[in-house]
Design a protein around this motif. Sequence first.
Motif, PDB file in Angstrom:
ATOM      1  N   HIS A  56       0.847  -1.196   0.000  1.00 36.27           N
ATOM      2  CA  HIS A  56       0.000   0.000   0.000  1.00 36.27           C
ATOM      3  C   HIS A  56       0.876   1.237   0.000  1.00 36.27           C
ATOM      4  O   HIS A  56       2.090   1.145   0.136  1.00 36.27           O
ATOM      5  CB  HIS A  56      -1.020   0.000   1.155  1.00 36.27           C
ATOM      6  N   HIS A  58       1.354   3.934   1.911  1.00 37.17           N
ATOM      7  CA  HIS A  58       1.860   4.721   3.039  1.00 37.17           C
ATOM      8  C   HIS A  58       3.386   4.828   3.013  1.00 37.17           C
ATOM      9  O   HIS A  58       4.083   3.875   2.657  1.00 37.17           O
ATOM     10  CB  HIS A  58       1.385   4.118   4.366  1.00 37.17           C
ATOM     11  N   ASP A  60       5.733   4.712   5.084  1.00 34.66           N
ATOM     12  CA  ASP A  60       6.605   3.778   5.803  1.00 34.66           C
ATOM     13  C   ASP A  60       6.680   2.413   5.111  1.00 34.66           C
ATOM     14  O   ASP A  60       7.352   1.503   5.618  1.00 34.66           O
ATOM     15  CB  ASP A  60       6.161   3.630   7.272  1.00 34.66           C
ATOM     16  N   HIS A  61       6.008   2.269   3.965  1.00 36.60           N
ATOM     17  CA  HIS A  61       6.094   1.034   3.178  1.00 36.60           C
ATOM     18  C   HIS A  61       6.726   1.262   1.801  1.00 36.60           C
ATOM     19  O   HIS A  61       7.024   0.295   1.105  1.00 36.60           O
ATOM     20  CB  HIS A  61       4.697   0.399   3.040  1.00 36.60           C
ATOM     21  N   HIS A 114      -7.632  -0.600   5.821  1.00 38.52           N
ATOM     22  CA  HIS A 114      -6.626   0.356   6.306  1.00 38.52           C
ATOM     23  C   HIS A 114      -6.495   1.487   5.287  1.00 38.52           C
ATOM     24  O   HIS A 114      -6.562   2.666   5.626  1.00 38.52           O
ATOM     25  CB  HIS A 114      -5.318  -0.402   6.499  1.00 38.52           C
ATOM     26  N   ASP A 133      -0.422  -3.942   6.693  1.00 36.07           N
ATOM     27  CA  ASP A 133      -1.262  -3.275   7.693  1.00 36.07           C
ATOM     28  C   ASP A 133      -2.734  -3.680   7.564  1.00 36.07           C
ATOM     29  O   ASP A 133      -3.628  -2.934   7.961  1.00 36.07           O
ATOM     30  CB  ASP A 133      -1.113  -1.749   7.582  1.00 36.07           C
TER      31      ASP A 133
END
Length: 255
Positions: A56, A58, A60-61, A114, A133
Amino acid sequence: MPLEIVTIPCLSDNYAFLAHDAASGETALIDAPEPGPILSELNARGWTLSHVLLTHHHWDHVDGLPGILESHPAKVIGAAADAYRLPALDQQVGEGDVFEIGGEPVQVLDVSGHTIGHIAFYMPESAAVFTADSLMALGCGRLFEGTAPQMWASLSKLAALPDETIVYSGHEYTQSNAKFAITVDPDNSALQQRIIEIDDARAAGKPTVPSTLAVEKATNPFLRAADPAIQAHLGMIDADPAAVFAEIRARKDRF
Ligand code: ZN
Ligand code: FE
């Protein structure tokens, strides 16, 4: 031959994973939080990335991707539904699509909730699912974009995979998830036992990810919305599991 899977701690509490096929030399990275630890692991093992799988959008990914592609120009695969906000994709995928890593099929599952467009990667021959997540160890991702019924459908899809499936999720949140889980499922002896194991692992500096689907189904309250004891504890006997899930998620958000 199952793929060799390596867990790489990144940032403060993220996990990235490598899935390596010794015969072909193909290696997939699942999520790219930051380059440093991932490049170190690749160097130490003498592996070269062939694929990067993104769950996904975000930060932090995905934010580590440019620094990884500089030295490992791999094929980047992510959700078609999220292509507009993911880094540039070489292959866009969605629910039901199948591609291969080292000759092993990788099935794409839409696990929105999410975020809308969050996907999971299921490798049946390695009994591995990469959930980031969506389904997490003793938890699930916060509902930033999707609805509770949507996340319940996503978690139910994951729960239908074989019990022995190993769940590689995206964060080390398990210990704080456990503190909440026991408040909605206080009499669950499997959960009580798991919490002891989690506390021991963390005290020893060890990760609690991955886990198995059997353990999650026995202890993760977000998969147990149909459980009579949890329903009774919440005053929701015989309620629609999606509504029970919504109540559990709302309580976690306030916890
Ligand atoms: Zn996220
Ligand atoms: Fe995350």
